[in-house]
Scaffold this motif. Structure first.
Motif, PDB file in Angstrom:
ATOM      1  N   GLY A   1       8.289  20.391  60.681  1.00  0.00           N
ATOM      2  CA  GLY A   1       7.861  21.858  60.293  1.00  0.00           C
ATOM      3  C   GLY A   1       6.872  21.629  59.367  1.00  0.00           C
ATOM      4  O   GLY A   1       6.067  22.689  58.838  1.00  0.00           O
TER       5      GLY A   1
ATOM      6  N   ALA B   1       6.441  20.435  52.539  1.00  0.00           N
ATOM      7  CA  ALA B   1       7.393  21.142  52.054  1.00  0.00           C
ATOM      8  C   ALA B   1       8.830  20.563  51.986  1.00  0.00           C
ATOM      9  O   ALA B   1       9.489  20.792  50.928  1.00  0.00           O
ATOM     10  CB  ALA B   1       7.514  22.451  53.175  1.00  0.00           C
TER      11      ALA B   1
ATOM     12  N   MET C   1      11.078  20.416  48.818  1.00  0.00           N
ATOM     13  CA  MET C   1      12.578  20.923  48.775  1.00  0.00           C
ATOM     14  C   MET C   1      13.562  19.722  48.425  1.00  0.00           C
ATOM     15  O   MET C   1      14.863  20.074  48.296  1.00  0.00           O
ATOM     16  CB  MET C   1      13.086  21.298  49.969  1.00  0.00           C
TER      17      MET C   1
ATOM     18  N   VAL D   1       9.472  25.717  55.244  1.00  0.00           N
ATOM     19  CA  VAL D   1       9.358  25.391  56.458  1.00  0.00           C
ATOM     20  C   VAL D   1       9.328  26.575  57.512  1.00  0.00           C
ATOM     21  O   VAL D   1      10.349  26.838  57.898  1.00  0.00           O
ATOM     22  CB  VAL D   1      10.188  24.444  57.102  1.00  0.00           C
ATOM     23  N   PRO D   2       7.920  27.170  57.880  1.00  0.00           N
ATOM     24  CA  PRO D   2       8.117  28.227  58.673  1.00  0.00           C
ATOM     25  C   PRO D   2       8.685  28.117  60.022  1.00  0.00           C
ATOM     26  O   PRO D   2       9.153  29.277  60.581  1.00  0.00           O
ATOM     27  CB  PRO D   2       6.685  28.703  58.812  1.00  0.00           C
ATOM     28  N   LEU D   3       8.708  27.103  60.758  1.00  0.00           N
ATOM     29  CA  LEU D   3       9.351  27.180  62.002  1.00  0.00           C
ATOM     30  C   LEU D   3      10.844  27.174  61.906  1.00  0.00           C
ATOM     31  O   LEU D   3      11.264  27.477  63.012  1.00  0.00           O
ATOM     32  CB  LEU D   3       8.726  25.675  62.397  1.00  0.00           C
ATOM     33  N   ARG D   4      11.317  26.818  60.806  1.00  0.00           N
ATOM     34  CA  ARG D   4      12.841  26.773  61.204  1.00  0.00           C
ATOM     35  C   ARG D   4      13.255  28.078  60.383  1.00  0.00           C
ATOM     36  O   ARG D   4      12.729  29.209  59.952  1.00  0.00           O
ATOM     37  CB  ARG D   4      13.343  25.591  59.944  1.00  0.00           C
TER      38      ARG D   4
ATOM     39  N   GLU E   1      18.294  28.041  57.407  1.00  0.00           N
ATOM     40  CA  GLU E   1      17.818  26.629  57.055  1.00  0.00           C
ATOM     41  C   GLU E   1      17.113  26.620  55.908  1.00  0.00           C
ATOM     42  O   GLU E   1      17.074  25.593  54.895  1.00  0.00           O
ATOM     43  CB  GLU E   1      17.353  26.024  58.186  1.00  0.00           C
ATOM     44  N   ASN E   2      15.832  27.462  55.567  1.00  0.00           N
ATOM     45  CA  ASN E   2      15.061  27.262  54.491  1.00  0.00           C
ATOM     46  C   ASN E   2      15.883  27.494  53.186  1.00  0.00           C
ATOM     47  O   ASN E   2      15.574  26.928  52.137  1.00  0.00           O
ATOM     48  CB  ASN E   2      13.990  28.194  54.572  1.00  0.00           C
TER      49      ASN E   2
ATOM     50  N   THR F   1      18.893  34.374  61.370  1.00  0.00           N
ATOM     51  CA  THR F   1      18.877  33.097  62.127  1.00  0.00           C
ATOM     52  C   THR F   1      17.573  33.132  62.796  1.00  0.00           C
ATOM     53  O   THR F   1      17.287  32.151  63.433  1.00  0.00           O
ATOM     54  CB  THR F   1      19.885  33.615  63.411  1.00  0.00           C
ATOM     55  N   ARG F   2      16.723  33.988  62.476  1.00  0.00           N
ATOM     56  CA  ARG F   2      15.119  34.037  62.916  1.00  0.00           C
ATOM     57  C   ARG F   2      14.374  33.071  62.210  1.00  0.00           C
ATOM     58  O   ARG F   2      14.508  32.822  61.091  1.00  0.00           O
ATOM     59  CB  ARG F   2      14.634  35.375  62.968  1.00  0.00           C
ATOM     60  N   GLN F   3      13.142  32.728  62.827  1.00  0.00           N
ATOM     61  CA  GLN F   3      12.160  31.792  62.480  1.00  0.00           C
ATOM     62  C   GLN F   3      11.888  32.273  60.890  1.00  0.00           C
ATOM     63  O   GLN F   3      11.309  33.687  60.974  1.00  0.00           O
ATOM     64  CB  GLN F   3      11.008  31.297  63.310  1.00  0.00           C
TER      65      GLN F   3
END
Lengths: 325, 506
Positions: free
Chosen positions: A194, A198, A202, B91-94, B98-99, B136-138
């Motif tokens: 992703g 980044a 982190m 990380v925008p996809l996760r 998670e971020n 839970t959404r991206q």
């Protein structure tokens, strides 16, 4: 994401499950022996090696990388397994897997430590492993004595239930699924795809995770080599050509982004099963005697099929996205 | 009181070029501390040394009086220093969760990630900020503001003692900035120090306690914000005399003095799917027309419609030549240019050189019998580098190596090289430091004096008020009033925008 199972309705990998179920239903209704124990068992037995390398490939692709060497690794390790087979399965299996891990380690050194783009690095090891397999085997198939317990892998049933090949594959798949969904290492793999910068920012251990995926993929190639050797009763230095592309296809059909960051182990397995089923169904169709397709035509059909599934996949993904927004 | 962070005598060079020389910074526990300075002053280098991205060549870093040795971002995080970068820190996809928890996930007894606990913790922290989202959404499915808050949530969940915010507000609208500020105040109240980097001086006065000014790789001064004036800060940043700046005005546009020429373009009753309802305005030779209004009032949409980027459902755009104007290609052929807001996405081609970036749109004109006239190209590029004072090591330097302000100048040069009649500028100085902003504005003004017509969109009232000859005020896709310079004040503009809002509310 909590109960992220193999099956995630509405997700980006929904399409592959729909098509898989549809194909199984089609097969069951159309062919008498399709659902028979023999067909199921031999189908899984044969496709086990593709499933295993696809899952390994899935991890690599999730980080945004690629591993072109898996087919050659399987060929190389099948020869290693054949040479080690006289010492018994307890030596041949770990030996071949170790050989695969070692080649994967080499990939990791190239990609992670020397910063060579994965496409190039694994292309080099692909050629190297291929050459290595031909050198140590003298370009001959190395036959394995059918008396040895090594060849029983695909026939003898574990706990009188399922052939060992299938059990091992299931353990690998479930184990890696847990690694991806429930461990920090797995999450790091997804995060790297992703956004690698980044992830570093982190404070994630990016290098460790990248080393892991290449070594893992090599190990999966090694396992596939073991299945190959035991299934055919010989070390096959000439096999494995194009396997990396099948594996990539399985991963992509399973909805994993080629750029990384999103995807799942379950959907990858579904993708591999789906590609295998196309052949299986075509074989049954040939068996009915109405039409007769050569192996070449089967390949063309598989290619066309792949295209249709990917179209469906992206269509469903777009629709499910539209529904949630 | 012991300083939370004390950096002294910091030096750093890159390939022989000095980036920092004897720089220092002291942050007290629980304060909001700003760093300001032009691009290239060394702000980011100093911060990257603090966060373990770079290693210092010289100097000393202390935390609570004890020496601190940080060599990786991870060590900085573990020491309680969390950084929120303008971009690339998430990380925008996760998923949101998670971020927030990545790298520090709660575990079950089996050592596996406990997603239930992770989601709960994330929800709880975000709720403290007044943010209620599906964790839970991206992450990428949420607005930039939410993403910024998620980055802060990550910092909070790591028990940070110091949160560094690099240009945190540059892509937020006013309301989102308010939310962010209240979160910053909350952090401060709970004893967390915040290091705040921003190009917007107004923000400093709203939330910062102290400010450190940097220039040319050195620390110039540290003040209590309450004891400073905007003018004083700018003069220290630029290293120029305060009276000199005052004479020139805080911006270099100063509208309303020229004599506008004939009408070049007339937009009448524009209506579009993109949100325009009834927008009308004219653009004349030798003038800067400002489009004022709040975010979402239709400023960018109006510009896009005029340029043929968005289809009109009603109304018309009339060009003085009488030619049709329905597509960007036609617009460009008629001598129009559009400098878009997002220079990363729509503008620069990072791997190409300054030269290539300038002449990209001009190539057809430079080509003779299929070959590019290199000599003419080089002369032209050299001319613009000189005229716009683009700071580059040479015209072959890749544009990605230039600072934001200089990239913007290259893009401006690209359009100016086409010798346009009308130039649309959407936020031409956003994300650009004060010095470069000043320069870009004077270049624009000079071109206008030579006959160029400019349609200016800016969310900075100051730039509009001082820069535009006329301001067309938009609200909900309608043009509601027009103000004429000289004589417009920030108060008058805000009044015009607010007045119509009140009326529409009534």
């Amino acid at each position: 994401m909590t109960c992220a199972g193999f099956f995630r309705p509405g997700g980006h990998s929904f399409g592959v499950w729909v098509v898989l179920v549809a194909m199984i239903l089609f097969g069951l209704l159309r062919y008498e022996n399709f659902g028979g124990a023999y067909n199921i068992s031999s189908f899984l037995n044969y496709n086990a090696m593709f499933i295993v390398i696809s899952v390994g490939m899935c991890f690599v692709i999730l980080t945004g990388g690629i591993d072109l060497s898996v087919g050659s690794v399987a060929a190389f390790t099948s020869v290693v397994a054949a040479y080690l087979s006289p010492y018994g399965i307890q030596v041949a299996l770990p030996g071949a897997v170790m050989a695969g891990l070692a080649i994967g380690g080499l990939n990791a050194v190239f990609v992670v430590l020397m910063r060579i783009p994965p496409f190039i690095a694994t292309l080099a090891t692909m050629l190297g492993a291929k050459g290595g397999a031909l050198v140590i085997s003298g370009a001959q198939t190395i036959s394995i004595d059918w008396e040895l317990n090594f060849t029983k892998l695909g026939m003898e049933k574990a706990f009188n239930l399922l052939p060992w090949t299938i059990v091992i594959t299931a353990v690998v798949v479930v184990g890696l699924w847990i690694v991806l969904e429930r461990t920090s290492l797995g999450r790091t793999v997804l995060a790297i795809g992703g956004g690698e910068d980044a992830s570093t920012m982190m404070g994630l251990n990016v290098n460790r995770a990248k080393i892991f995926v290449y070594v893992l993929s090599g190990g999966c190639g090694g396992m596939a080599g073991v299945f190959l050797a035991s299934g055919f009763g010989a070390g096959q230095p000439l096999e494995g050509v194009g396997w990396e592309l099948s594996a990539i296809a399985s991963v992509v059909v399973g909805g994993t982004l080629l750029t990384g960051g999103m995807g799942s182990v379950g959907a990858t397995v579904a993708g591999a099963l789906l590609l295998g089923l196309v052949f299986n169904i075509l074989n049954f169709e040939n068996g009915r005697g109405v039409i007769s397709l050569s192996a070449y035509w089967q390949m063309v059909i598989r290619g066309g099929f792949l295209f249709v599934v990917i179209l469906l996949q992206s269509h469903l993904a777009r629709r499910s996205k539209g529904a949630t927004q | 009181m012991t300083d939370l962070i004390k950096m002294t005598g910091i030096g750093k060079s890159f390939a022989g070029i000095v980036a920092l020389q004897d720089a220092s910074l002291a942050i007290r526990p629980g304060e909001v501390h700003a760093i300001i300075g032009q691009n290239g002053a060394g702000k980011s280098t100093l911060i990257k040394i603090l966060t373990g991205v770079y290693r210092r060549d010289a100097g000393d870093v202390q935390m609570n009086g004890t020496p601190l040795a940080i060599t990786t971002p991870r060590e900085a995080q573990d020491a309680g220093i969390a950084t929120i970068y303008q971009e690339l820190s998430l990380v925008p996809l996760r998923s949101v969760t998670e971020n927030v928890v990545m790298g520090y996930e709660p575990r079950t007894r089996l050592g596996l990630i406990d997603w239930k606990a992770a989601h709960a913790r994330t929800r709880e922290i975000l709720a403290r900020f007044g943010v209620d989202v599906d964790v839970t959404r991206q992450l990428g499915s949420y607005s930039t503001a939410i993403q910024q808050l998620v980055a802060i949530a990550r910092a909070v969940s790591l028990d940070a003692k110091l949160v560094i915010m690099d240009e945190a507000t540059s892509s937020l609208d006013d309301q989102e900035i308010e939310t962010l500020f209240s979160v910053v105040k909350g952090l401060k109240a709970s004893g967390v120090a915040v290091l705040y980097i921003s190009h917007f001086l107004n923000e400093l006065y709203q939330i910062c306690d102290r400010v450190t000014i940097m220039r040319d790789g050195q620390t110039v001064a540290t003040h209590d914000v309450a004891e400073t004036t905007k003018l004083g800060l700018v003069s220290e940043m630029l290293g120029r005399d305060a009276s000199e700046i005052q004479a020139a005005g805080l911006t270099a546009l100063s509208g309303g003095h020229g004599e506008p020429g004939e009408v070049l373009l007339e937009a009448k009753g524009l209506r579009s799917k993109s949100g325009l309802r009834d927008a009308s305005f004219t653009i004349r030779k030798r003038e800067i027309v400002g489009l004022g209004g709040l975010l979402g009032s239709g400023r960018t949409e109006a510009a896009r419609a005029v340029f043929g980027l968005d289809a009109l459902s009603d109304g018309q755009v009339r060009h003085h030549s009488g030619a049709a104007l329905d597509t960007p290609a036609q617009a460009i052929a008629l001598g129009m240019g559009f400098l878009t807001e997002d220079r990363k996405a729509d503008g620069i081609i990072p791997h190409m050189s300054v030269r290539e970036n300038i002449t990209l749109a001009l190539l057809p004109k430079l080509t003779r019998m299929g070959a590019v006239d290199r000599e003419r190209e080089r002369k032209l590029v050299a001319h613009y580098i000189e005229a716009l004072q683009i700071k580059t090591s040479g015209m072959e330097q890749p544009i990605r190596e230039l600072s934001g302000g200089n990239q913007q100048k290259v893009l401006l040069a690209r359009w100016l090289a086409l010798e346009p009649e009308i130039l649309i500028l959407d936020e031409p100085t956003r994300g650009v430091d004060v010095g470069a902003k000043f320069e870009i504005q004077s270049i624009i003004r000079k071109q206008v004096a030579d006959g160029l017509a400019v349609l200016l969109i800016s969310s900075e009232f100051e730039e509009l008020v001082e820069g535009a000859d006329r301001i067309v005020v938009l609200q909900d896709g309608r043009s509601v009033s027009e103000l004429q310079n000289p004589g417009i004040t920030e108060g008058a503009l805000i009044g015009a925008i607010a007045h119509h809002h009140e009326r529409s509310a009534a």
